[in-house]
Design an enzyme around this catalytic site. Sequence first.
Site, PDB file in Angstrom:
ATOM      1  N   TYR A  14       0.804  -1.219   0.000  1.00 58.75           N
ATOM      2  CA  TYR A  14       0.000   0.000   0.000  1.00 58.75           C
ATOM      3  C   TYR A  14       0.842   1.276   0.000  1.00 58.75           C
ATOM      4  CZ  TYR A  14      -3.791  -3.212   1.142  1.00 58.75           C
ATOM      5  OH  TYR A  14      -4.696  -4.241   1.121  1.00 58.75           O
ATOM      6  N   HIS A  19      -4.685   6.236  -0.964  1.00 59.21           N
ATOM      7  CA  HIS A  19      -5.307   6.044   0.346  1.00 59.21           C
ATOM      8  C   HIS A  19      -4.298   6.163   1.486  1.00 59.21           C
ATOM      9  CE1 HIS A  19      -9.377   5.480   1.376  1.00 59.21           C
ATOM     10  NE2 HIS A  19      -9.402   4.196   1.625  1.00 59.21           N
ATOM     11  N   ASN A  68     -10.685   0.850   7.234  1.00 59.64           N
ATOM     12  CA  ASN A  68     -12.082   0.813   7.660  1.00 59.64           C
ATOM     13  C   ASN A  68     -12.277   0.750   9.168  1.00 59.64           C
ATOM     14  OD1 ASN A  68     -12.502   0.768   4.940  1.00 59.64           O
ATOM     15  ND2 ASN A  68     -13.628  -1.153   4.882  1.00 59.64           N
ATOM     16  N   ASP A  93      -6.827  11.168   2.697  1.00 62.49           N
ATOM     17  CA  ASP A  93      -7.074  11.470   1.285  1.00 62.49           C
ATOM     18  C   ASP A  93      -8.528  11.862   1.097  1.00 62.49           C
ATOM     19  OD1 ASP A  93      -7.583   8.625   1.974  1.00 62.49           O
ATOM     20  OD2 ASP A  93      -8.394   8.557  -0.052  1.00 62.49           O
ATOM     21  N   ASN A 114     -14.260   5.897   4.566  1.00 62.79           N
ATOM     22  CA  ASN A 114     -14.459   4.863   5.573  1.00 62.79           C
ATOM     23  C   ASN A 114     -13.605   5.060   6.821  1.00 62.79           C
ATOM     24  OD1 ASN A 114     -16.359   3.546   3.999  1.00 62.79           O
ATOM     25  ND2 ASN A 114     -14.872   2.162   3.072  1.00 62.79           N
TER      26      ASN A 114
END
Length: 209
Positions: A14, A19, A68, A93, A114
């Site tokens: 990631y 994100h 989340n 973001d 989220n």
Amino acid sequence: MYVFAGLGNPGKEYDGTRHNIGFAIVDSLETKMERSLGWKAGKGEYYYAKGMIANEDVILCKPITYMNHSGRAVRDVLAFFKAEISGIIVICDDIAIPLGQLRLRLNGSDGGHNGLSSIIYELGTDEFPRLRFGVGADFHQGEQARYVLSKFKESEAKLVEEMKISAVGGSIEIIHNGLAKAMNVINVKPKEDSALKAEIKNRNANLAD
């Protein structure tokens, strides 16, 4: 005490994604702190760094809950360090903001994010500041998840780096002068951003000395 919570997902896959810009910004902010001993595992699902900026105690937080469930980590950080909700700034973001723009808000809904939704749920309030990093919305309907988990394009790299510098400088501006004044500096249109960049450059240079 200020608590800056940069949102993102744990794991090398990631790194560099849209994100995960919150992680990238608090990583950069950590290098500006005095008396920081680097990142450490917290008493919960997060990593933290502790230091000082402008004679203020500063805690940086990176939840490792995945996006989340970011609220669990933020809740635990506030409890462990006995920090007030009013002292937290969430960095994340935002697809509703064009790439190249930052927005500082004192409160508000999750806007479909989220991570913010989880924090609002766990804290029981949406009355906390958030520094939103515009990542644009260059995706087709139904492809939002793919888009925010994608890496920035090579053509976007320079602008993203400039925005990261502005976000770090904006965070330091909050510590120096408070949220209200920082909003006047951060919430500017791109073509009006030269004054902010000059201020950030000078401030970062002073911190590096």
